[in-house]
Design a protein around this motif. Structure first.
Motif, PDB file in Angstrom:
ATOM      1  N   LEU A   1      10.915 -43.040  15.865  1.00  0.00           N
ATOM      2  CA  LEU A   1       9.663 -43.680  16.264  1.00  0.00           C
ATOM      3  C   LEU A   1       9.023 -44.371  15.065  1.00  0.00           C
ATOM      4  N   GLN A   2       8.360 -45.482  15.319  1.00  0.00           N
ATOM      5  CA  GLN A   2       7.958 -46.367  14.232  1.00  0.00           C
ATOM      6  C   GLN A   2       6.453 -46.505  14.006  1.00  0.00           C
ATOM      7  N   LEU A   3       5.637 -45.975  14.903  1.00  0.00           N
ATOM      8  CA  LEU A   3       4.201 -46.214  14.762  1.00  0.00           C
ATOM      9  C   LEU A   3       3.624 -45.519  13.530  1.00  0.00           C
ATOM     10  N   VAL A   4       3.832 -44.227  13.409  1.00  0.00           N
ATOM     11  CA  VAL A   4       3.270 -43.487  12.272  1.00  0.00           C
ATOM     12  C   VAL A   4       3.827 -43.998  10.938  1.00  0.00           C
ATOM     13  N   PRO A   5       5.149 -44.213  10.808  1.00  0.00           N
ATOM     14  CA  PRO A   5       5.637 -44.796   9.556  1.00  0.00           C
ATOM     15  C   PRO A   5       5.032 -46.164   9.251  1.00  0.00           C
ATOM     16  N   GLY A   6       4.801 -46.965  10.292  1.00  0.00           N
ATOM     17  CA  GLY A   6       4.199 -48.274  10.070  1.00  0.00           C
ATOM     18  C   GLY A   6       2.783 -48.177   9.529  1.00  0.00           C
ATOM     19  N   ILE A   7       1.994 -47.276  10.112  1.00  0.00           N
ATOM     20  CA  ILE A   7       0.625 -47.073   9.630  1.00  0.00           C
ATOM     21  C   ILE A   7       0.646 -46.488   8.219  1.00  0.00           C
ATOM     22  N   PHE A   8       1.576 -45.560   7.979  1.00  0.00           N
ATOM     23  CA  PHE A   8       1.698 -44.965   6.645  1.00  0.00           C
ATOM     24  C   PHE A   8       2.063 -46.018   5.599  1.00  0.00           C
ATOM     25  N   ALA A   9       2.926 -46.955   5.948  1.00  0.00           N
ATOM     26  CA  ALA A   9       3.302 -48.015   5.012  1.00  0.00           C
ATOM     27  C   ALA A   9       2.087 -48.871   4.654  1.00  0.00           C
ATOM     28  N   LEU A  10       1.297 -49.237   5.661  1.00  0.00           N
ATOM     29  CA  LEU A  10       0.067 -50.008   5.390  1.00  0.00           C
ATOM     30  C   LEU A  10      -0.891 -49.213   4.515  1.00  0.00           C
ATOM     31  N   PHE A  11      -1.080 -47.944   4.876  1.00  0.00           N
ATOM     32  CA  PHE A  11      -1.994 -47.085   4.127  1.00  0.00           C
ATOM     33  C   PHE A  11      -1.558 -46.965   2.664  1.00  0.00           C
ATOM     34  N   SER A  12      -0.281 -46.732   2.432  1.00  0.00           N
ATOM     35  CA  SER A  12       0.227 -46.593   1.064  1.00  0.00           C
ATOM     36  C   SER A  12       0.059 -47.894   0.282  1.00  0.00           C
ATOM     37  N   HIS A  13       0.314 -49.002   0.949  1.00  0.00           N
ATOM     38  CA  HIS A  13       0.151 -50.316   0.310  1.00  0.00           C
ATOM     39  C   HIS A  13      -1.291 -50.513  -0.160  1.00  0.00           C
ATOM     40  N   TYR A  14      -2.240 -50.231   0.726  1.00  0.00           N
ATOM     41  CA  TYR A  14      -3.650 -50.404   0.358  1.00  0.00           C
ATOM     42  C   TYR A  14      -4.059 -49.407  -0.734  1.00  0.00           C
ATOM     43  N   ALA A  15      -3.595 -48.157  -0.614  1.00  0.00           N
ATOM     44  CA  ALA A  15      -3.972 -47.128  -1.599  1.00  0.00           C
ATOM     45  C   ALA A  15      -3.452 -47.473  -2.987  1.00  0.00           C
ATOM     46  N   ILE A  16      -2.220 -47.943  -3.064  1.00  0.00           N
ATOM     47  CA  ILE A  16      -1.655 -48.312  -4.362  1.00  0.00           C
ATOM     48  C   ILE A  16      -2.407 -49.492  -4.970  1.00  0.00           C
ATOM     49  N   GLY A  17      -2.879 -50.391  -4.110  1.00  0.00           N
ATOM     50  CA  GLY A  17      -3.634 -51.542  -4.600  1.00  0.00           C
ATOM     51  C   GLY A  17      -5.019 -51.186  -5.100  1.00  0.00           C
ATOM     52  N   LYS A  18      -5.595 -50.093  -4.595  1.00  0.00           N
ATOM     53  CA  LYS A  18      -6.979 -49.748  -4.946  1.00  0.00           C
ATOM     54  C   LYS A  18      -7.092 -48.652  -5.997  1.00  0.00           C
ATOM     55  N   PHE A  19      -6.128 -47.734  -6.006  1.00  0.00           N
ATOM     56  CA  PHE A  19      -6.261 -46.549  -6.853  1.00  0.00           C
ATOM     57  C   PHE A  19      -5.107 -46.438  -7.831  1.00  0.00           C
TER      58      PHE A  19
END
Length: 236
Positions: A20-38
């Motif tokens: 299933l791809q929904l949770v990994p997709g959201i996690f990928a976005l979340f990680s991308h934003y987190a790495i960019g901010k912190f």
């Protein structure tokens, strides 16, 4: 009923959970934003909190499914009768078709938009972008599972039923339960290590597009195979 069929059904259910791809997709976005901010240390910590949230909600859903199975068992309502067999088989066949034709919004195009309404997608993107604390990450991980319940809840019920009803046949219920619960986080840990290895969101999205057809076929085939098994062996 063969214990090997029960194990086979649980393994197929695990394969679906891992595909299933929904949770990994959201996690990928979340990680991308987190790495960019912190800093990377904080981003990694938040990512682990996201994974914990996703895991806890999986445990909760599975416990609910096991509880329902025990209620049936204690009240002598054997769910492995003809009527429920055909009901579950019909649901699984419908999910097999849905996962092939509708799980990805545009099955034949080079994008990875999923079946959820665009308003949900925008809300998850907004939450992923604004998350900045462990509680935010935990909640996002937990709620990311909700829209996919239509695909996962039948699996929880069938898997729990197999484990509960096969207990008397020395089914490795504790091991299979733990493995089933953990398997859904495998794609998240793969992404976690990908981002720690300095892969970018673009790299992840390219991989998702490349594997899109495989996931469609895997989901559809696995749902259909479970449906065939429960019809042939009447083990739901």
């Amino acid at each position: 009923m063969s214990v090997f069929i029960s194990v086979g059904i649980v393994i197929l259910a695990m394969l679906i959970m891992a595909s299933l791809q929904l949770v990994p997709g959201i996690f990928a976005l979340f990680s991308h934003y987190a790495i960019g901010k912190f800093q990377r240390t904080k981003a990694s910590t938040l990512a682990l909190w996201f994974i914990l949230g996703a895991e806890i909600i999986t445990v909760i859903f599975f416990i609910i499914a096991v509880y329902l199975s025990y209620i049936l068992f204690l009240n002598d309502l054997d769910p492995r009768n003809n009527v429920l067999t055909w009901i579950f088989a019909g649901i699984l066949i419908a999910l097999s078709l849905a996962s092939f034709f509708f799980y990805f919004r545009h099955p034949h195009s080079k994008d990875t938009e999923l079946f959820i309404p665009r308003s949900f997608a925008k809300a998850f993107d907004k939450r992923a972008r604004s998350a900045k604390s462990p509680s935010d990450a935990f909640a996002l991980g937990a709620f990311s599972n909700i829209p996919e319940l239509i695909f996962t809840m039948p699996l929880y019920i069938i898997t729990a039923t197999e484990i509960v009803y096969s207990h008397a046949e020395y089914f490795a219920d504790d091991f299979m339960t733990i493995l089933y619960i953990l398997i859904s986080t495998v794609p998240l840990f793969v992404l976690y290590h990908s981002f720690r290895s300095k892969r970018t969101l673009a790299d992840v999205m390219h991989s998702r597009i490349r594997d899109k057809t495989f996931h469609r076929l895997c989901l559809s085939f696995s749902y259909l195979t479970i449906a065939i098994l429960i019809i042939c062996f009447r083990i739901v």
